[in-house]
Design an enzyme around this catalytic site. Structure first.
Site, PDB file in Angstrom:
ATOM      1  N   ARG A   1       8.072   6.769  -2.062  1.00  0.00           N
ATOM      2  CA  ARG A   1       6.924   5.995  -2.551  1.00  0.00           C
ATOM      3  C   ARG A   1       6.133   6.815  -3.579  1.00  0.00           C
ATOM      4  O   ARG A   1       5.631   6.276  -4.571  1.00  0.00           O
ATOM      5  CB  ARG A   1       6.028   5.596  -1.368  1.00  0.00           C
ATOM      6  CG  ARG A   1       4.908   4.662  -1.728  1.00  0.00           C
ATOM      7  CD  ARG A   1       4.299   3.987  -0.519  1.00  0.00           C
ATOM      8  NE  ARG A   1       3.353   4.852   0.171  1.00  0.00           N
ATOM      9  CZ  ARG A   1       2.666   4.496   1.261  1.00  0.00           C
ATOM     10  NH1 ARG A   1       2.845   3.296   1.788  1.00  0.00           N
ATOM     11  NH2 ARG A   1       1.824   5.310   1.837  1.00  0.00           N
TER      12      ARG A   1
ATOM     13  N   ARG B   1      -9.202   4.059  13.206  1.00  0.00           N
ATOM     14  CA  ARG B   1      -8.443   5.306  13.129  1.00  0.00           C
ATOM     15  C   ARG B   1      -9.039   6.391  14.018  1.00  0.00           C
ATOM     16  O   ARG B   1      -8.473   7.488  14.084  1.00  0.00           O
ATOM     17  CB  ARG B   1      -8.459   5.815  11.688  1.00  0.00           C
ATOM     18  CG  ARG B   1      -7.164   5.572  10.909  1.00  0.00           C
ATOM     19  CD  ARG B   1      -7.444   6.053   9.518  1.00  0.00           C
ATOM     20  NE  ARG B   1      -6.360   6.434   8.695  1.00  0.00           N
ATOM     21  CZ  ARG B   1      -5.786   5.658   7.774  1.00  0.00           C
ATOM     22  NH1 ARG B   1      -6.108   4.406   7.672  1.00  0.00           N
ATOM     23  NH2 ARG B   1      -4.884   6.155   6.966  1.00  0.00           N
TER      24      ARG B   1
ATOM     25  N   ARG C   1       1.026   7.678  -5.902  1.00  0.00           N
ATOM     26  CA  ARG C   1      -0.243   7.826  -5.181  1.00  0.00           C
ATOM     27  C   ARG C   1      -0.430   9.287  -4.813  1.00  0.00           C
ATOM     28  O   ARG C   1       0.399   9.862  -4.121  1.00  0.00           O
ATOM     29  CB  ARG C   1      -0.186   7.000  -3.887  1.00  0.00           C
ATOM     30  CG  ARG C   1      -1.047   5.780  -3.912  1.00  0.00           C
ATOM     31  CD  ARG C   1      -0.819   4.955  -2.680  1.00  0.00           C
ATOM     32  NE  ARG C   1      -1.396   5.558  -1.482  1.00  0.00           N
ATOM     33  CZ  ARG C   1      -1.426   4.945  -0.297  1.00  0.00           C
ATOM     34  NH1 ARG C   1      -0.899   3.744  -0.158  1.00  0.00           N
ATOM     35  NH2 ARG C   1      -1.967   5.529   0.747  1.00  0.00           N
TER      36      ARG C   1
ATOM     37  N   LYS D   1       2.775  -0.867   7.844  1.00  0.00           N
ATOM     38  CA  LYS D   1       1.693  -1.769   8.262  1.00  0.00           C
ATOM     39  C   LYS D   1       1.305  -2.718   7.134  1.00  0.00           C
ATOM     40  O   LYS D   1       1.146  -3.919   7.355  1.00  0.00           O
ATOM     41  CB  LYS D   1       0.445  -0.969   8.703  1.00  0.00           C
ATOM     42  CG  LYS D   1       0.708   0.013   9.826  1.00  0.00           C
ATOM     43  CD  LYS D   1      -0.579   0.677  10.312  1.00  0.00           C
ATOM     44  CE  LYS D   1      -1.285   1.530   9.283  1.00  0.00           C
ATOM     45  NZ  LYS D   1      -0.581   2.801   8.957  1.00  0.00           N
TER      46      LYS D   1
ATOM     47  N   ARG E   1      -2.029  13.939   6.387  1.00  0.00           N
ATOM     48  CA  ARG E   1      -2.359  12.597   6.894  1.00  0.00           C
ATOM     49  C   ARG E   1      -1.682  12.352   8.246  1.00  0.00           C
ATOM     50  O   ARG E   1      -2.286  11.767   9.151  1.00  0.00           O
ATOM     51  CB  ARG E   1      -1.935  11.528   5.876  1.00  0.00           C
ATOM     52  CG  ARG E   1      -2.788  11.560   4.610  1.00  0.00           C
ATOM     53  CD  ARG E   1      -2.169  10.763   3.483  1.00  0.00           C
ATOM     54  NE  ARG E   1      -2.176   9.336   3.713  1.00  0.00           N
ATOM     55  CZ  ARG E   1      -1.370   8.476   3.086  1.00  0.00           C
ATOM     56  NH1 ARG E   1      -0.460   8.919   2.233  1.00  0.00           N
ATOM     57  NH2 ARG E   1      -1.469   7.197   3.336  1.00  0.00           N
TER      58      ARG E   1
HETATM   59  P1  AMP Z   1      -4.309   4.284   4.057  1.00  0.00           P
HETATM   60  O1  AMP Z   1      -3.819   3.568   2.853  1.00  0.00           O
HETATM   61  O2  AMP Z   1      -4.676   3.375   5.198  1.00  0.00           O
HETATM   62  O3  AMP Z   1      -3.374   5.377   4.520  1.00  0.00           O
HETATM   63  O4  AMP Z   1      -5.681   4.998   3.644  1.00  0.00           O
HETATM   64  C1  AMP Z   1      -5.745   5.919   2.576  1.00  0.00           C
HETATM   65  C2  AMP Z   1      -6.894   6.898   2.807  1.00  0.00           C
HETATM   66  O5  AMP Z   1      -8.132   6.182   2.919  1.00  0.00           O
HETATM   67  C3  AMP Z   1      -6.812   7.694   4.105  1.00  0.00           C
HETATM   68  O6  AMP Z   1      -6.010   8.850   3.977  1.00  0.00           O
HETATM   69  C4  AMP Z   1      -8.275   8.046   4.330  1.00  0.00           C
HETATM   70  O7  AMP Z   1      -8.707   9.061   3.449  1.00  0.00           O
HETATM   71  C5  AMP Z   1      -8.972   6.768   3.909  1.00  0.00           C
HETATM   72  N1  AMP Z   1      -9.082   5.805   5.036  1.00  0.00           N
HETATM   73  C6  AMP Z   1      -8.489   4.571   5.135  1.00  0.00           C
HETATM   74  N2  AMP Z   1      -8.822   3.958   6.280  1.00  0.00           N
HETATM   75  C7  AMP Z   1      -9.636   4.818   6.945  1.00  0.00           C
HETATM   76  C8  AMP Z   1     -10.293   4.774   8.204  1.00  0.00           C
HETATM   77  N3  AMP Z   1     -10.169   3.709   9.021  1.00  0.00           N
HETATM   78  N4  AMP Z   1     -11.052   5.845   8.559  1.00  0.00           N
HETATM   79  C9  AMP Z   1     -11.194   6.909   7.749  1.00  0.00           C
HETATM   80  N5  AMP Z   1     -10.586   7.022   6.561  1.00  0.00           N
HETATM   81  C10 AMP Z   1      -9.805   5.996   6.146  1.00  0.00           C
END
Ligand code: AMP
Length: 191
Positions: free
Chosen positions: A127, A88, A133, A13, A144
């Site tokens: 990654r 989400r 990360r 994404k 996740r």
């Molecule tokens: P991402 O890079 O989008 O996978 O986000 C990394 C982390 O940020 C996720 O595993 C969540 O802990 C938090 N996070 C990001 N976006 C959201 C969201 N829309 N709702 C809740 N937690 C989020």
């Protein structure tokens, strides 16, 4: 044009969103990037979400909804927004409808990147080795993915019922995925 890029973590994404920023001037709204920036800055919010993110759990709906609302306000004249990693949960999707509606906007298109979970785990392991990360470590990543399947995947039928959902093969190479997204945007009237 208000576009949601939808799919499990590491589906590509962010990569596709960045291309759309370059080619179309849309604004990318990645809640994950915003939360990582908050954490890096050492802000109170950053400290609050740090552990939750490292575990691969979701932060509260209120926090991410507020971040999105602020960014929509800050970029009122943008030609389009790409929502990346948001919404989400069902309640985030409802909140997004509300905050767009109060600005006379709506979700125009949801592009779902369809990917194979085993291939994703391989992608993320790579990654993790390259970028380090914490939440990409394989055990956390499985958490996740589980959160995605439990909390986020239920949004798919909701957007499908509204006729907004377009599925794209996320396992194709980056250029092919971009071309499919472009075609979907054109079909939806995006510029
Ligand atoms: P991402 O890079 O989008 O996978 O986000 C990394 C982390 O940020 C996720 O595993 C969540 O802990 C938090 N996070 C990001 N976006 C959201 C969201 N829309 N709702 C809740 N937690 C989020």
């Amino acid at each position: 044009m208000n576009l949601i890029l939808f799919g499990p973590p590491a589906a590509g994404k962010g990569t596709q969103a960045k291309r759309l920023v370059e080619t179309r001037g849309y604004i990318q709204l990645s809640t994950g990037d915003m939360l990582r920036a908050a954490r890096a800055s050492g802000s109170e919010l950053g400290q609050r979400v740090s552990k939750i993110m490292d575990e691969g759990s979701l932060v509260s709906d209120e926090i991410v909804i507020e971040l999105i609302d602020e960014q929509l306000q800050a970029h009122r004249d943008a030609p389009g927004f790409i929502f990346d990693g948001f919404p989400r949960t069902v309640s985030q999707a409802e909140a997004l409808d509300d905050i767009l509606e109060k600005r006379g906007r709506q979700v125009d298109l949801v592009i779902r990147l369809v990917v194979d979970e085993d291939a994703l785990i391989a992608r993320v392991t790579r990654r993790f080795e390259e970028e380090g990360r914490k939440d990409d470590n394989p055990a956390t990543f499985v958490n996740r993915l589980e959160k995605y399947n439990a909390d986020t995947a239920p949004l798919i039928p909701l957007y499908a019922e509204r006729g907004k959902l377009k599925e794209v093969d996320g396992m194709a190479d980056i250029d092919t995925v971009s071309a499919s997204i472009d075609a979907a945007l054109r079909a939806a009237g995006g510029h």
